[in-house]
Write a protein that holds these residues in place. Structure first.
Motif, short mmCIF file in Angstrom:
data_model
loop_
_atom_site.label_atom_id
_atom_site.label_comp_id
_atom_site.label_asym_id
_atom_site.label_seq_id
_atom_site.Cartn_x
_atom_site.Cartn_y
_atom_site.Cartn_z
N ASP A 111 0.83 -1.21 0.00
CA ASP A 111 0.00 0.00 0.00
C ASP A 111 0.86 1.26 0.00
O ASP A 111 0.65 2.17 -0.80
CB ASP A 111 -0.93 0.01 1.22
N LEU A 112 1.84 1.32 0.88
CA LEU A 112 2.68 2.52 0.96
C LEU A 112 3.49 2.73 -0.32
O LEU A 112 3.61 3.86 -0.81
CB LEU A 112 3.60 2.45 2.18
N ILE A 113 4.03 1.65 -0.86
CA ILE A 113 4.80 1.77 -2.11
C ILE A 113 3.89 2.27 -3.24
O ILE A 113 4.26 3.18 -3.99
CB ILE A 113 5.48 0.43 -2.46
N LEU A 114 2.71 1.69 -3.34
CA LEU A 114 1.78 2.12 -4.39
C LEU A 114 1.24 3.53 -4.12
O LEU A 114 0.96 4.27 -5.07
CB LEU A 114 0.64 1.12 -4.54
N ASP A 115 1.13 3.92 -2.85
CA ASP A 115 0.73 5.30 -2.54
C ASP A 115 1.77 6.28 -3.07
O ASP A 115 1.42 7.33 -3.62
CB ASP A 115 0.56 5.51 -1.04
N TYR A 116 3.05 5.95 -2.90
CA TYR A 116 4.10 6.81 -3.45
C TYR A 116 3.99 6.89 -4.97
O TYR A 116 4.09 7.96 -5.56
CB TYR A 116 5.50 6.32 -3.05
N TYR A 117 3.77 5.76 -5.58
CA TYR A 117 3.61 5.72 -7.04
C TYR A 117 2.44 6.60 -7.48
O TYR A 117 2.57 7.43 -8.38
CB TYR A 117 3.42 4.27 -7.50
N HIS A 118 1.28 6.40 -6.85
CA HIS A 118 0.10 7.19 -7.21
C HIS A 118 0.31 8.67 -6.93
O HIS A 118 -0.15 9.52 -7.70
CB HIS A 118 -1.14 6.68 -6.46
#
Length: 177
Positions: A111-118
């Motif tokens: 979730d956190l990695i994808l939050d950074y991506y988004h």
């Protein structure tokens, strides 16, 4: 300085400050206790991630906060928080506790990695003011969450009975380290 530069500086310094604090004050305590107790402390911290639903709460965040970031961040945090709560509720059944700990750490770190991506994809650093009152979450709370996910994976992968002699990140070397 531009809002984008300030946001990025805050984010980097949030990680630096938490890494220093974690290595000196938190990690020595966690590694001195049993794996179960250390993981239970980490699960307790992550059980508050239901708070991430604030990213989709009208009038708390700005109307121009990118929905591609807000929705994913909100529900990813919520799922992680629920899994962490389930881990705590299952603490008396160690295999179930461990399964929920693995689950909340996998879901939460992804979730956190994808939050950074988004966030990068949606241009969030330039729109950081749209975070409103929740600006502190990515700057202060998220670095600690990511660091504790790494610590939890380290604890989960450590062989039973192994004593830790070094800090998780070599910023601080204690006795024997």
């Amino acid at each position: 300085m531009s809002p984008q530069t300030i946001f990025q500086l805050h984010l980097v310094l949030g990680y630096v400050a938490w890494l220093l604090c974690f290595n000196v004050y938190i990690w020595p305590r966690l590694k001195s206790m049993g794996r179960f107790e250390a993981l239970r402390i980490i699960a307790t911290l992550h059980s508050f991630r239901f708070f991430g639903l604030v990213f989709i709460l009208p009038d708390i965040v700005g109307p121009h906060l990118p929905a591609s970031f807000a929705g994913f961040a909100a529900y990813g945090d919520f799922a992680t928080g629920v899994l962490a709560l389930l881990a705590l509720l299952a603490a008396r059944v160690r295999p179930l506790f461990r399964a929920f700990v693995v689950a909340f750490n996998l879901v939460g770190s992804v979730d956190l990695i994808l939050d950074y991506y988004h966030a990068v994809r949606a241009g969030l650093p330039a729109l950081a003011g749209q975070l409103g009152a929740v600006y502190a979450i990515p700057i202060i709370y998220v670095p600690l969450l990511m660091i504790t996910h790494v610590a939890a994976f380290h604890l989960l992968l450590r062989p039973l009975g192994e004593q830790q002699g070094r800090a998780i990140w070599p910023l601080h070397q204690g006795p024997g380290g």
